[in-house]
Structures are given as structure tokens and as C-alpha cells.
Design a protein around this motif. Structure first.
Motif, PDB file in Angstrom:
ATOM      1  N   GLY A 154       3.521  85.291-100.700  1.00 55.56           N
ATOM      2  CA  GLY A 154       3.846  84.078-101.437  1.00 55.56           C
ATOM      3  C   GLY A 154       5.326  83.753-101.368  1.00 55.56           C
ATOM      4  O   GLY A 154       6.093  84.380-100.638  1.00 55.56           O
ATOM      5  N   TRP A 155       5.717  82.763-102.165  1.00 54.84           N
ATOM      6  CA  TRP A 155       7.111  82.294-102.169  1.00 54.84           C
ATOM      7  C   TRP A 155       7.947  83.173-103.099  1.00 54.84           C
ATOM      8  O   TRP A 155       8.160  82.865-104.260  1.00 54.84           O
ATOM      9  N   ARG A 156       8.412  84.291-102.567  1.00 58.93           N
ATOM     10  CA  ARG A 156       9.233  85.199-103.341  1.00 58.93           C
ATOM     11  C   ARG A 156      10.178  85.936-102.394  1.00 58.93           C
ATOM     12  O   ARG A 156       9.927  86.055-101.195  1.00 58.93           O
ATOM     13  N   THR A 157      11.275  86.460-102.960  1.00 62.95           N
ATOM     14  CA  THR A 157      12.294  87.101-102.133  1.00 62.95           C
ATOM     15  C   THR A 157      12.017  88.569-101.871  1.00 62.95           C
ATOM     16  O   THR A 157      12.358  89.090-100.809  1.00 62.95           O
ATOM     17  N   HIS A 158      11.426  89.276-102.815  1.00 68.56           N
ATOM     18  CA  HIS A 158      11.147  90.704-102.669  1.00 68.56           C
ATOM     19  C   HIS A 158       9.736  90.985-103.191  1.00 68.56           C
ATOM     20  O   HIS A 158       9.309  90.419-104.193  1.00 68.56           O
ATOM     21  N   THR A 159       9.051  91.887-102.504  1.00 67.49           N
ATOM     22  CA  THR A 159       7.672  92.178-102.859  1.00 67.49           C
ATOM     23  C   THR A 159       7.386  93.663-102.702  1.00 67.49           C
ATOM     24  O   THR A 159       7.795  94.281-101.708  1.00 67.49           O
TER      25      THR A 159
END
Length: 336
Positions: A115-120
Motif C-alpha cells: 500500500g501507500w506507506r514508507t515502511h512496512t
């Protein structure tokens, strides 16, 4: 959202905070949260940018830092299945920066459904829908941009490869027409059609796109669905009628094209961009008449049907790029 080319967003200046409490590192991630269902065209207020702290890794997990995010037309259609409060969907190219997972070591580049995120934090295992949570990118980054793993060497490229070859099964000398032809999928479909010896007609919404399709990608003809008389153009460009139709658009355009299909023609239904941002689905002429009388084979598909052959498509498209038979184009934007 229904851009004719896949958009890639590169992540810059992500602040990684190191906390010393209990000697455990905690990463600060930014994410776009889906606030409410879209009403017509998406608005900035429909999503909300938040910041959250991620816990330390557990065994079997890895931490990925986003490099590129994709923006694809399918997101608009799938958004109705997304519950508010969740990270907005999307694929990303990411780098593993910390790992307790032997399959995904530090330094590996992956495509993740994060998804639209910087860190996962992820295990990389299959998602509830059966799609892979993450897959390692083949080693093409020394010769080609990593961002292609979200384009011609990723899901859009495989959508074109499998959708056309498996469902339409084009043969040399046949006529193929592609709607949404200047998009991330359609532009590849048309080129593969040419590689397979077909006459290719592309349908898109501007003369600028048409020039790109014909003069750079090698399409035989172009139809501007906004300004051209579609019926007259099809008769002119396909006097022997149409054998294969790769449908990205749906609506009245597709109903019209089906009227000019040959007996036993094949249609691969990839999407319906014409209705993604409409509050009420557009009405179109019934397709049952041409489907019945011309004995057409019309089949919809989701590309993950071919997960067991995923890298076949990537490797073949990469080979065609290296041979100069397949060209690509993408737009990049900096920031998150």
C-alpha cells in the motif's frame, strides 16, 4: 486516477527515528489512510497522511523501505472493497533494510503489496486473497530501472503478456484492436501483438498519444475515441474485420467494437476504465447479439491467475526489451 501511463512516486527524505528505550529500534512510518469512499473523482480529502511507530521485528519478519509506489487505474475500481481506516492499496518497490527472514535478506529489492506507506513489516507470505505479499525482483537493476518492476517487468507487463497470449491467442496476419492503448497495459499489449505478427489498432483519447503509439511503438493505426467516427475508422483500418480485442475500457466503445469482430473472435476483458469514476455505471448497447451471432469468446481475467508462471512473463518481456522489440515509458514524481 485513470492516467494513460503508469505513475511512479519515488520516496524521498524519509525520517527514520532511532529510539534507545530498552535498546530496541523503532521505525517511524508514514502512510496514507483511506478515510472515506470516493464520490466521483478521488479527492485529496479522501485519504489522510498519518505517522505511526512500528514495533521491533519478530522471527520470520522483515522491514522494507519504499522506493517507488504505483498509481494504477484498478485502484479506483477496487477501492469500493476497501474499508475506511486501512492503508490505501498499491504495490511498491522496496528495499529490505532489516530482516529476520532468510528468504528476504537485508539489501534485497522486493515488490510488495504494502500500500501507500514508507515502511512496512512483512513476512512476505500470501495474503488472504491468495496474492503474494512480496516477491524478490529479478536481478535486472544493473541494466534497467528498478521502477520497471511496477510496470513492464511487473504486474502491468504480465497483465498484457498473459491476457493477450493466453486468452486472445493472436496469430500472424490477424487484426488486434486495443482500447486504453496508451496505458501501462495497453501499450505493451499492442507491441506484443506486433511481435506476434498482427495488424494492431490502438484506441486512445488524444492525437499526441496516437502519434506515440504509431511512430514510437509501431502500432499500425490509431483511433481517437473522442474525435473520430469510430465505426468509420474501424471499417477503414480493419476491412477484413477484427480477430482479437483487448478491452481495458468497456462501455459503448467496447459495444461498438464487438460489432466488427470476425466469426470466432476472441476478447480479453482486462478492465472498464470508462466507468471507474462515474457515480452511475454508463449505459452501453447490449453485447449479446454480436457475441452470439459471431460466436465470440469473451473472457475476463485477473492476472494473478498465472502466479505459478509469474516470472515467465517478466523474463520474456525483459528479453524483448533487450532485443529492442518492446519499448516502455513511465512518469516519475518525487515526494510522498
Amino acid at each position: 486516477m485513470n492516467s494513460t501511463r503508469q505513475l511512479l512516486t519515488k520516496i524521498h527524505d524519509v525520517k527514520v527515528q532511532t529510539l534507545c528505550n530498552n535498546l530496541k529500534r523503532c521505525i517511524s512510518a508514514k502512510a496514507f489512510i483511506f478515510e472515506k469512499q470516493f464520490d466521483g473523482f478521488p479527492k485529496e480529502s479522501d485519504v489522510k497522511l498519518v505517522e505511526e511507530k512500528l514495533p521491533p521485528l519478530r522471527d520470520g519478519e522483515f522491514l522494507a523501505e519504499a522506493l517507488y509506489l504505483s498509481v494504477d487505474p484498478y485502484m479506483r475500481a477496487y477501492s469500493v472493497r476497501t474499508k475506511p481506516g486501512k492503508t490505501f492499496m498499491g504495490s511498491q518497490v522496496a528495499r529490505v533494510i532489516e530482516s529476520k527472514n532468510s528468504k528476504h535478506p537485508v539489501g534485497q529489492y522486493v515488490v510488495g503489496e504494502f500500500g501507500w506507506r514508507t515502511h512496512t513489516i512483512s513476512t512476505g507470505e500470501k495474503l488472504p486473497n491468495g496474492f503474494p505479499g512480496a516477491w524478490a525482483i529479478p536481478d535486472f537493476s544493473k541494466k534497467l530501472p528498478l521502477s520497471l518492476a511496477l510496470g513492464v517487468l511487473g504486474m502491468p507487463g504480465n497483465t498484457a503478456y498473459f491476457g493477450l497470449l493466453e486468452l486472445c491467442q493472436p496469430k500472424p496476419g490477424e487484426t488486434l484492436i486495443v482500447s486504453g492503448a496508451a496505458g501501462a497495459v495497453g501499450s505493451i499489449v499492442g507491441q506484443i501483438g506486433k511481435i506476434k505478427g498482427c495488424k494492431v489498432i490502438g484506441v486512445a483519447g488524444s492525437d499526441e498519444k496516437g502519434k506515440w503509439l504509431v511512430h514510437e511503438l509501431g502500432f499500425d493505426h490509431f483511433i481517437n475515441y473522442k474525435t473520430d467516427n469510430i465505426r468509420l475508422k474501424i471499417k477503414e483500418y480493419a476491412p477484413d474485420r477484427i480477430d482479437c480485442y483487448f478491452d481495458n475500457v468497456g462501455g459503448e466503445l467496447s459495444s461498438t467494437i464487438l460489432l466488427y469482430m470476425n466469426l470466432f473472435g476472441r476478447i480479453a476483458v482486462c478492465g472498464a476504465i470508462s466507468g471507474y469514476n462515474e457515480k452511475h455505471p454508463p449505459k452501453a448497447t447490449m453485447v449479446q447479439y454480436p457475441v452470439t451471432f459471431s460466436q465470440l469468446r469473451m473472457e475476463g481475467f485477473i492476472v494473478h491467475r498465472w502466479l505459478d508462471r509469474w516470472f515467465e512473463g517478466i523474463e520474456q518481456n525483459m528479453k524483448w526489451i533487450q532485443e529492442g522489440k518492446l519499448k516502455y515509458r513511465g512518469d516519475g514524481y518525487g515526494g510522498f
